[in-house]
Design an enzyme around this catalytic site. Structure first.
Site, mmCIF file in Angstrom:
data_model
loop_
_atom_site.group_PDB
_atom_site.id
_atom_site.type_symbol
_atom_site.label_atom_id
_atom_site.label_comp_id
_atom_site.label_asym_id
_atom_site.label_seq_id
_atom_site.Cartn_x
_atom_site.Cartn_y
_atom_site.Cartn_z
ATOM 1 N N HIS A 79 -12.905 -10.317 -5.490
ATOM 2 C CA HIS A 79 -13.989 -10.456 -6.397
ATOM 3 C C HIS A 79 -15.406 -10.707 -5.853
ATOM 4 C CE1 HIS A 79 -15.923 -12.519 -9.918
ATOM 5 N NE2 HIS A 79 -16.511 -13.268 -9.088
ATOM 6 N N ASP A 82 -16.593 -7.098 -5.319
ATOM 7 C CA ASP A 82 -16.875 -6.321 -6.566
ATOM 8 C C ASP A 82 -18.245 -7.131 -7.023
ATOM 9 O OD1 ASP A 82 -16.293 -4.945 -9.082
ATOM 10 O OD2 ASP A 82 -16.062 -6.886 -10.160
#
Length: 107
Positions: A79, A82
């Site tokens: 995450h 990202d």
């Protein structure tokens, strides 16, 4: 500080810097839309600063990996990466939008 806490600190640093970079880039667009190009440029530079911080953290992670110190990859780690990639894309797009507003103001 244990390894897990250290990893969490690094990951959260990436997420925070990514979020701040994206926010600054968005503020640059808003400033350009209002015709304040000095502020827009300032906000783009601010965004770049946050991305530089994130890049430095990533470089540290890659250096450790190259030394054989493999980090445990969690969903939170993915995450964070990202988040950074989205912030980089948004920053690049914001620069283009600011340039468009500048060109429109010249006419």
């Amino acid at each position: 500080m244990g390894e897990q806490e250290q990893n969490l600190e690094v990951i959260m640093g990436l997420i925070i810097n990514g979020g701040n970079a994206k926010s600054s880039a968005f503020e640059a667009i808003n400033a350009a839309k209002a015709g304040d190009f000095e502020k827009a440029d300032e906000k783009l530079k601010e965004s770049d600063g946050f991305l530089t911080e994130a890049h430095n953290v990533q470089t540290g992670m890659l250096t450790e990996e190259a030394k054989g110190n493999h980090a445990k990859v969690s969903l939170l780690t993915v995450h964070s990466q990202d988040h950074i990639m989205n912030a980089i894309t948004f920053r690049d797009l914001a620069g283009e939008i600011v340039d468009l507003y500048k060109k429109m103001a010249e006419k």
